[in-house]
Design an enzyme around this catalytic site. Structure first.
Site, short mmCIF file in Angstrom:
data_model
loop_
_atom_site.label_atom_id
_atom_site.label_comp_id
_atom_site.label_asym_id
_atom_site.label_seq_id
_atom_site.Cartn_x
_atom_site.Cartn_y
_atom_site.Cartn_z
N THR A 1 0.80 -1.24 0.00
CA THR A 1 0.00 0.00 0.00
C THR A 1 0.83 1.28 0.00
OG1 THR A 1 -1.42 1.34 1.44
CG2 THR A 1 -0.15 -0.35 2.53
N GLU B 1 0.27 3.68 1.84
CA GLU B 1 0.41 4.13 3.24
C GLU B 1 1.84 3.91 3.73
OE1 GLU B 1 -1.71 5.39 5.94
OE2 GLU B 1 -2.68 6.16 4.15
N TYR C 1 -1.11 0.17 10.94
CA TYR C 1 -1.46 -0.46 9.67
C TYR C 1 -0.25 -0.43 8.72
CZ TYR C 1 -3.45 -0.82 4.95
OH TYR C 1 -3.69 -1.19 3.65
N LYS D 1 2.27 -3.34 7.17
CA LYS D 1 2.35 -3.54 5.72
C LYS D 1 3.80 -3.44 5.21
CE LYS D 1 -1.92 -4.22 4.08
NZ LYS D 1 -2.32 -5.27 3.13
P1 NAP Z 1 -11.43 -4.66 2.64
O1 NAP Z 1 -12.63 -4.36 1.80
O2 NAP Z 1 -11.37 -4.15 4.02
O3 NAP Z 1 -11.25 -6.26 2.65
C1 NAP Z 1 -10.34 -6.88 3.52
C2 NAP Z 1 -10.56 -8.38 3.45
O4 NAP Z 1 -9.66 -9.03 4.33
C3 NAP Z 1 -11.98 -8.83 3.87
O5 NAP Z 1 -12.37 -9.91 3.06
C4 NAP Z 1 -11.75 -9.30 5.30
O6 NAP Z 1 -12.69 -10.24 5.74
C5 NAP Z 1 -10.39 -9.96 5.13
N1 NAP Z 1 -9.70 -10.22 6.39
C6 NAP Z 1 -9.44 -9.35 7.39
N2 NAP Z 1 -8.74 -9.95 8.37
C7 NAP Z 1 -8.59 -11.25 7.98
C8 NAP Z 1 -7.97 -12.39 8.56
N3 NAP Z 1 -7.37 -12.32 9.74
N4 NAP Z 1 -7.99 -13.55 7.87
C9 NAP Z 1 -8.61 -13.63 6.68
N5 NAP Z 1 -9.22 -12.60 6.08
C10 NAP Z 1 -9.21 -11.41 6.72
O7 NAP Z 1 -10.11 -4.16 1.89
P2 NAP Z 1 -9.85 -3.86 0.34
O8 NAP Z 1 -10.07 -2.42 0.09
O9 NAP Z 1 -10.54 -4.88 -0.48
O10 NAP Z 1 -8.27 -4.08 0.25
C11 NAP Z 1 -7.71 -5.35 -0.06
C12 NAP Z 1 -6.26 -5.37 0.37
O11 NAP Z 1 -5.53 -4.34 -0.30
C13 NAP Z 1 -6.03 -5.14 1.86
O12 NAP Z 1 -4.92 -5.91 2.25
C14 NAP Z 1 -5.68 -3.66 1.96
O13 NAP Z 1 -4.89 -3.41 3.09
C15 NAP Z 1 -4.90 -3.49 0.66
N6 NAP Z 1 -4.93 -2.16 0.06
C16 NAP Z 1 -6.13 -1.55 -0.17
C17 NAP Z 1 -6.14 -0.31 -0.79
C18 NAP Z 1 -7.43 0.40 -1.09
O14 NAP Z 1 -7.38 1.60 -1.34
N7 NAP Z 1 -8.56 -0.29 -1.13
C19 NAP Z 1 -4.93 0.29 -1.17
C20 NAP Z 1 -3.74 -0.38 -0.93
C21 NAP Z 1 -3.74 -1.62 -0.32
P3 NAP Z 1 -14.08 -9.77 6.43
O15 NAP Z 1 -15.01 -9.53 5.28
O16 NAP Z 1 -14.43 -10.94 7.26
O17 NAP Z 1 -13.78 -8.53 7.21
O1 G4F Z 2 -10.65 6.63 3.34
P1 G4F Z 2 -9.56 6.55 4.35
O2 G4F Z 2 -9.89 5.92 5.65
O3 G4F Z 2 -8.35 5.83 3.63
P2 G4F Z 2 -6.78 5.76 3.98
O4 G4F Z 2 -6.51 6.05 5.38
O5 G4F Z 2 -6.07 6.59 2.96
O6 G4F Z 2 -6.48 4.20 3.74
C1 G4F Z 2 -6.99 3.51 2.61
O7 G4F Z 2 -6.07 3.62 1.55
C2 G4F Z 2 -4.79 3.00 1.80
C3 G4F Z 2 -3.94 3.22 0.55
O8 G4F Z 2 -3.26 4.44 0.66
C4 G4F Z 2 -5.02 1.53 2.07
F1 G4F Z 2 -3.82 0.93 2.26
C5 G4F Z 2 -5.91 1.35 3.27
O9 G4F Z 2 -6.17 -0.04 3.46
C6 G4F Z 2 -7.23 2.07 3.01
O10 G4F Z 2 -7.90 1.40 1.97
O11 G4F Z 2 -9.01 8.01 4.66
C7 G4F Z 2 -8.55 8.86 3.63
C8 G4F Z 2 -8.28 10.26 4.21
C9 G4F Z 2 -7.41 10.24 5.46
O12 G4F Z 2 -6.47 11.27 5.37
C10 G4F Z 2 -8.37 10.52 6.60
O13 G4F Z 2 -7.80 11.18 7.71
O14 G4F Z 2 -9.53 10.80 4.62
C11 G4F Z 2 -9.36 11.40 5.89
N1 G4F Z 2 -10.68 11.46 6.53
C12 G4F Z 2 -11.33 12.61 6.88
N2 G4F Z 2 -12.49 12.33 7.47
C13 G4F Z 2 -11.44 10.41 6.92
C14 G4F Z 2 -12.57 10.96 7.51
N3 G4F Z 2 -11.26 9.08 6.80
C15 G4F Z 2 -12.24 8.27 7.27
N4 G4F Z 2 -12.09 6.91 7.13
N5 G4F Z 2 -13.37 8.76 7.89
C16 G4F Z 2 -13.58 10.10 8.05
O15 G4F Z 2 -14.60 10.52 8.58
#
Ligand code: NAP
Ligand code: G4F
Length: 346
Positions: free
Chosen positions: A132, A134, A157, A161
């Site tokens: 990620t 992050e 987090y 990672k």
């Molecule tokens: P998400 O919607 O939160 O999905 C996370 C998945 O992981 C869910 O299926 C969850 O299961 C499962 N999980 C959590 N803990 C687990 C465990 N201990 N054992 C097995 N499964 C587990 O996240 P996403 O947005 O699809 O992201 C997918 C991956 O990409 C994550 O690793 C995230 O950190 C990474 N990532 C995401 C972004 C982004 O912007 N979306 C960017 C960079 C990296 P449940 O449904 O049971 O909770």
């Molecule tokens: O939507 P966020 O919670 O995403 P964040 O923290 O960027 O993380 C997501 O992206 C990462 C990749 O860069 C992944 F690795 C991670 O698993 C996840 O998918 O927050 C985005 C921004 C932050 O700066 C946060 O402080 O939005 C700001 N924010 C402002 N108000 C908020 C809120 N975030 C959340 N969740 N909720 C609020 O009310």
């Protein structure tokens, strides 16, 4: 027929990746955590959308923190490709649950790499780790972030990672495994979890427009993110595992916007001014914030031929339009429920 094993299959990316793999003819196996109420709505939706492929999705109980069970599952399934998407993926929550976040996000990856190492002695297998943006920490002067940018993780987090990133590189170098890191910047969709900022905003815009909600509480509006569309990003995951050699790639759009920009664009779509409805609540602030993320996807473009297809405006609009339909149904349901409720029929 190729077989893929996907952890995190019930999440946002799990849905889009499984859809892509089914379209490409794969058998897809996933693990789901045992919970007291079922949590498979995205995969259930996919089975409804692709009924002809539903029997190529198989799920069993599992958890990436359970090394013994993971090894058994991987050795029994003998997948061609493993995608490790499982994580406690919420950055703010990781400050409240640092130990569990470390177990799932770092040790979970290590457990899976060990399972892969064993299987690889029997047959070749390829591994994708969901790394990620992050990990970069978004400090001033680091934009745009590329594969060469130094990591500076600013949450439990992100530190977990970073450990998983290095485990993946180490297994590649130490054992010659085909193991890749996709360093993905934020990617969103109508299936994004409702407590991430983009979906929280698009749902609020839609519900406020329908009279189902009065305002929205947010934290830092000035943080900037490089937001892309999840459907585009899962293609990059698959492309990494089809490449002739394992490597690490930044996946991003190269454009960043503030949370405030996202709010404005989303509320514009429903004809409202977002600033009129927003309240700042300190509980959404983080002890350490990642201020500015903007990725350089040049390597992925040149080596893999990957480019994002969906613009920021298109992404916001497709999310808002989806949530407007949800809010409209919610309002209609409430109205019908009101008419039909006992005592009001006459
Ligand atoms: P998400 O919607 O939160 O999905 C996370 C998945 O992981 C869910 O299926 C969850 O299961 C499962 N999980 C959590 N803990 C687990 C465990 N201990 N054992 C097995 N499964 C587990 O996240 P996403 O947005 O699809 O992201 C997918 C991956 O990409 C994550 O690793 C995230 O950190 C990474 N990532 C995401 C972004 C982004 O912007 N979306 C960017 C960079 C990296 P449940 O449904 O049971 O909770
Ligand atoms: O939507 P966020 O919670 O995403 P964040 O923290 O960027 O993380 C997501 O992206 C990462 C990749 O860069 C992944 F690795 C991670 O698993 C996840 O998918 O927050 C985005 C921004 C932050 O700066 C946060 O402080 O939005 C700001 N924010 C402002 N108000 C908020 C809120 N975030 C959340 N969740 N909720 C609020 O009310």
């Amino acid at each position: 027929m190729k077989r893929a094993f996907v952890t995190g299959i019930t999440g946002q990316d799990g849905y889009y990746l499984t859809r892509l793999l089914l379209e490409k003819g794969y058998d897809v196996h996933g693990i789901v955590r045992r919970t007291s109420s079922m949590n498979r709505r995205r995969i259930d939706q996919l089975k409804e959308e692709m009924p002809e492929s539903a029997d190529r999705i198989t799920m069993q109980y599992g958890d990436v923190t359970d090394a013994a069970a993971l090894i058994r599952v991987v050795m029994e399934l003998e997948p061609d490709e493993i995608y490790n998407l499982a994580a406690q993926s919420h950055v703010r929550v990781s400050f409240d649950k640092p130990g569990y976040t470390q177990a799932a996000n770092a040790e979970g990856c290590l457990n899976l790499l060990e399972a892969m190492r064993l299987l690889n002695q029997r047959k070749p297998v390829r591994f994708y780790q969901a790394s990620t943006s992050e990990m970069f920490g978004g400090l001033p002067g680091t934009v745009p972030q590329s594969e060469n940018t130094r990591f500076h993780p600013r949450s439990p987090y992100a530190t977990a990672k970073v450990a998983a990133f290095h485990h993946t590189v180490n297994y590649r170098e130490a054992y010659g495994l085909f193991a890749c890191n996709g360093i993905l910047f934020n990617h969103e969709s109508p299936l994004r979890g409702e407590n991430f900022v983009t979906r929280k905003i698009t749902l609020a815009a839609a519900r406020i427009k329908e009279g189902m909600q009065t305002d929205i509480s947010l934290g830092n509006l000035d943080a900037e993110r490089d937001w892309g569309y999840a459907a585009d990003y899962v293609e990059a995951m698959w492309m990494m595992l089809q490449h002739h050699e394992p490597d690490d790639f930044v996946i991003a759009t190269g454009e960043s916007h503030s949370v405030r920009d996202f709010l404005r664009e989303a509320f514009d779509r429903v004809g409202l001014n977002g600033e009129d409805y927003v309240r700042i609540d300190p509980k959404y602030l983080r002890p350490t914030e990642v201020l500015h993320l903007c990725g350089d996807p040049g390597k992925a473009r040149e080596v893999l031929g990957w480019t994002p297809k969906t613009s920021f405006t298109e992404l916001v609009q497709l999310m808002v339009d989806h949530d407007c339909e949800l809010a409209r149904r919610e309002r209609l349901y409430q109205e019908i429920g009101g008419q039909l409720s006992p005592g009001t029929a006459s």
